[in-house]
Design a protein around this motif. Structure first.
Motif, PDB file in Angstrom:
ATOM      1  N   VAL A  48       0.832  -1.207   0.000  1.00 53.32           N
ATOM      2  CA  VAL A  48       0.000   0.000   0.000  1.00 53.32           C
ATOM      3  C   VAL A  48       0.865   1.255   0.000  1.00 53.32           C
ATOM      4  CG1 VAL A  48      -1.704   1.335   1.296  1.00 53.32           C
ATOM      5  CG2 VAL A  48      -1.939  -1.139   1.126  1.00 53.32           C
ATOM      6  N   PHE A  49       1.890   1.290   0.862  1.00 51.15           N
ATOM      7  CA  PHE A  49       2.720   2.496   0.963  1.00 51.15           C
ATOM      8  C   PHE A  49       3.476   2.753  -0.337  1.00 51.15           C
ATOM      9  CE2 PHE A  49       6.407   5.040   1.968  1.00 51.15           C
ATOM     10  CZ  PHE A  49       5.908   5.991   2.844  1.00 51.15           C
ATOM     11  N   VAL A  50       4.136   1.722  -0.846  1.00 47.70           N
ATOM     12  CA  VAL A  50       4.908   1.892  -2.080  1.00 47.70           C
ATOM     13  C   VAL A  50       3.982   2.182  -3.257  1.00 47.70           C
ATOM     14  CG1 VAL A  50       6.453   0.745  -3.711  1.00 47.70           C
ATOM     15  CG2 VAL A  50       6.811   0.471  -1.255  1.00 47.70           C
ATOM     16  N   ILE A 108       4.976  13.327  -5.798  1.00 43.48           N
ATOM     17  CA  ILE A 108       6.265  13.121  -6.452  1.00 43.48           C
ATOM     18  C   ILE A 108       6.127  12.440  -7.819  1.00 43.48           C
ATOM     19  CG2 ILE A 108       6.823  10.862  -5.441  1.00 43.48           C
ATOM     20  CD1 ILE A 108       9.662  12.111  -4.901  1.00 43.48           C
ATOM     21  N   SER A 109       5.113  11.584  -7.981  1.00 43.89           N
ATOM     22  CA  SER A 109       4.932  10.907  -9.272  1.00 43.89           C
ATOM     23  C   SER A 109       4.465  11.880 -10.351  1.00 43.89           C
ATOM     24  CB  SER A 109       3.927   9.760  -9.123  1.00 43.89           C
ATOM     25  OG  SER A 109       2.692  10.238  -8.625  1.00 43.89           O
ATOM     26  N   THR A 110       3.518  12.759 -10.019  1.00 42.17           N
ATOM     27  CA  THR A 110       3.050  13.743 -11.001  1.00 42.17           C
ATOM     28  C   THR A 110       4.126  14.793 -11.267  1.00 42.17           C
ATOM     29  OG1 THR A 110       1.990  15.042  -9.240  1.00 42.17           O
ATOM     30  CG2 THR A 110       0.630  13.427 -10.383  1.00 42.17           C
ATOM     31  N   PHE A 111       4.940  15.072 -10.245  1.00 39.71           N
ATOM     32  CA  PHE A 111       6.049  16.020 -10.412  1.00 39.71           C
ATOM     33  C   PHE A 111       7.104  15.441 -11.352  1.00 39.71           C
ATOM     34  CE2 PHE A 111       9.864  18.245  -8.462  1.00 39.71           C
ATOM     35  CZ  PHE A 111       9.595  19.450  -9.080  1.00 39.71           C
ATOM     36  N   LEU A 112       7.357  14.140 -11.231  1.00 39.54           N
ATOM     37  CA  LEU A 112       8.291  13.465 -12.138  1.00 39.54           C
ATOM     38  C   LEU A 112       7.787  13.552 -13.579  1.00 39.54           C
ATOM     39  CD1 LEU A 112       9.976  10.015 -11.522  1.00 39.54           C
ATOM     40  CD2 LEU A 112       9.036  10.576 -13.742  1.00 39.54           C
ATOM     41  N   TYR A 113       6.507  13.259 -13.768  1.00 44.22           N
ATOM     42  CA  TYR A 113       5.912  13.317 -15.111  1.00 44.22           C
ATOM     43  C   TYR A 113       6.013  14.727 -15.690  1.00 44.22           C
ATOM     44  CZ  TYR A 113       2.410  13.070 -18.821  1.00 44.22           C
ATOM     45  OH  TYR A 113       1.767  13.141 -20.032  1.00 44.22           O
ATOM     46  N   GLN A 114       5.739  15.724 -14.859  1.00 45.95           N
ATOM     47  CA  GLN A 114       5.789  17.110 -15.322  1.00 45.95           C
ATOM     48  C   GLN A 114       7.186  17.479 -15.810  1.00 45.95           C
ATOM     49  OE1 GLN A 114       5.622  20.149 -12.281  1.00 45.95           O
ATOM     50  NE2 GLN A 114       4.408  21.495 -13.576  1.00 45.95           N
ATOM     51  N   ALA A 133      14.131  14.666 -13.633  1.00 47.01           N
ATOM     52  CA  ALA A 133      13.195  13.538 -13.564  1.00 47.01           C
ATOM     53  C   ALA A 133      13.910  12.273 -13.089  1.00 47.01           C
ATOM     54  CB  ALA A 133      12.555  13.302 -14.928  1.00 47.01           C
ATOM     55  N   SER A 134      15.153  12.066 -13.544  1.00 43.97           N
ATOM     56  CA  SER A 134      15.936  10.904 -13.105  1.00 43.97           C
ATOM     57  C   SER A 134      16.291  11.006 -11.630  1.00 43.97           C
ATOM     58  CB  SER A 134      17.214  10.788 -13.946  1.00 43.97           C
ATOM     59  OG  SER A 134      16.914  10.571 -15.304  1.00 43.97           O
ATOM     60  N   VAL A 135      16.589  12.222 -11.166  1.00 44.96           N
ATOM     61  CA  VAL A 135      16.870  12.437  -9.742  1.00 44.96           C
ATOM     62  C   VAL A 135      15.644  12.085  -8.906  1.00 44.96           C
ATOM     63  CG1 VAL A 135      17.340  14.195  -7.984  1.00 44.96           C
ATOM     64  CG2 VAL A 135      18.650  14.185 -10.125  1.00 44.96           C
ATOM     65  N   ILE A 136      14.476  12.545  -9.349  1.00 47.73           N
ATOM     66  CA  ILE A 136      13.226  12.257  -8.630  1.00 47.73           C
ATOM     67  C   ILE A 136      12.961  10.753  -8.615  1.00 47.73           C
ATOM     68  CG2 ILE A 136      10.726  12.611  -8.631  1.00 47.73           C
ATOM     69  CD1 ILE A 136      11.292  15.336 -10.008  1.00 47.73           C
ATOM     70  N   ALA A 137      13.175  10.094  -9.758  1.00 47.11           N
ATOM     71  CA  ALA A 137      12.966   8.646  -9.842  1.00 47.11           C
ATOM     72  C   ALA A 137      13.904   7.905  -8.890  1.00 47.11           C
ATOM     73  CB  ALA A 137      13.184   8.171 -11.276  1.00 47.11           C
ATOM     74  N   THR A 138      15.152   8.361  -8.807  1.00 49.56           N
ATOM     75  CA  THR A 138      16.125   7.730  -7.908  1.00 49.56           C
ATOM     76  C   THR A 138      15.711   7.901  -6.453  1.00 49.56           C
ATOM     77  OG1 THR A 138      17.900   8.144  -9.498  1.00 49.56           O
ATOM     78  CG2 THR A 138      18.553   7.666  -7.234  1.00 49.56           C
ATOM     79  N   ILE A 139      15.224   9.090  -6.112  1.00 53.30           N
ATOM     80  CA  ILE A 139      14.753   9.337  -4.743  1.00 53.30           C
ATOM     81  C   ILE A 139      13.585   8.410  -4.414  1.00 53.30           C
ATOM     82  CG2 ILE A 139      13.602  11.036  -3.258  1.00 53.30           C
ATOM     83  CD1 ILE A 139      15.293  13.189  -4.717  1.00 53.30           C
ATOM     84  N   MET A 140      12.680   8.204  -5.362  1.00 54.66           N
ATOM     85  CA  MET A 140      11.553   7.289  -5.153  1.00 54.66           C
ATOM     86  C   MET A 140      12.044   5.859  -4.936  1.00 54.66           C
ATOM     87  SD  MET A 140       8.931   8.793  -8.043  1.00 54.66           S
ATOM     88  CE  MET A 140       7.584   7.678  -7.691  1.00 54.66           C
TER      89      MET A 140
END
Length: 273
Positions: free
Chosen positions: A206-208, A227-233, A244-251
């Motif tokens: 659920v959390f992930v 964070i997911s919509t921010f990555l897409y933006q 976007a890659s930095v955000i994905a890595t943080i996720m």
């Protein structure tokens, strides 16, 4: 010889995972540390120094955490009730519980938009019976996102908990009650501890899932960023693939940290599990 056959059977799947998941993830993570041919941490420093970015991250974590807690609060008693039913009724109840998984997340989100809108079913009903005087602003808020995410992920925690609870020996409850324990005490001291493995797995799912979900927050959150919509933006709208890659890595890092912490918690709560 048998081990060789097993290895051959596993090889196609392992190659597929390596080619289409492991290698792309490693390339994505690696690209965040190099810009213009030199090693840099600029992307991470920029992210964690920007108040707007941190606000998005904290909003995402808060939404994911609250969604997980509410899914546990609703799913635990429902799962216990289902696990105690006969085979036929249990099958019917499980089918009803997992039915949301059979429909598109887009369809579910649009349904909630109709219900939660200012002129939606919920506001119209409350206005009609006189409980409110003005329509409530629920749609396009974190609350709307959490409602949609609970609807989306509640079946996962029910499935995992039912699978664990139906394997708990009912004689343990009878033995506890015969020794003077109340039903509530027996539930808290036997059912809850023995359900920890399913609870941990369900909580991680659920959390992930809430952390990485895109469609539901995008439709129900409106201008509220997670964070997911921010990555897409950044990737699609702004064409900033580095950020976007930095955000994905943080996720990815958050996901592994959550899994590690939950496993540690499971070992502490259920040492013999």
């Amino acid at each position: 010889m048998k081990s060789k056959y097993i290895a051959l059977l596993l090889l196609p799947g392992l190659l597929f995972l390596a080619a289409f998941m492991v290698i792309p993830i490693l390339l994505t993570i690696g690209s965040t540390f190099f810009q213009g041919g030199r090693f840099t941490l600029e992307g991470y420093l920029h992210f964690f120094k920007d108040p707007y970015f941190l606000k998005i991250l904290l909003t995402t974590l808060r939404v994911s955490l609250v969604t997980t807690i509410l899914c546990i609060a609703v799913g635990f008693p429902v799962s216990y009730y289902i696990s105690k039913q006969g085979p036929r009724l249990k099958g019917i109840l499980l089918a009803l519980a997992i039915f949301p998984l059979l429909t598109s997340s887009v369809v579910r989100s649009f349904s909630w938009m109709i219900i939660l809108g200012k002129k939606g079913l919920l506001n119209n009903t409350l206005l009609t019976i006189g409980l409110i005087r003005e329509p409530m602003d629920i749609l396009y808020t974190p609350t709307a996102m959490m409602i949609g995410l609970i609807h989306l992920f509640l079946p996962l925690i029910i499935i995992t908990l039912v699978g664990v609870m139906e394997n708990i020996d009912p004689d343990l409850i009878k033995a506890a009650e015969s020794l003077g324990a109340s039903k509530f005490s027996a539930f808290c001291k036997i059912i809850v501890p023995l359900s920890v493995p399913g609870l941990i797995i369900g909580s991680i799912l659920v959390f992930v899932g809430s952390l990485t979900a895109y469609t539901t927050p995008a439709l129900l959150g409106g201008k509220q960023r997670v964070i997911s919509t921010f990555l897409y933006q950044n990737a699609i709208t702004l064409n900033d693939w580095y950020l976007a890659s930095v955000i994905a890595t943080i996720m990815i890092v958050i996901t592994f940290v959550v899994i590690a912490l939950m496993n540690k918690l499971a070992a502490k709560l259920n040492p013999g599990g």
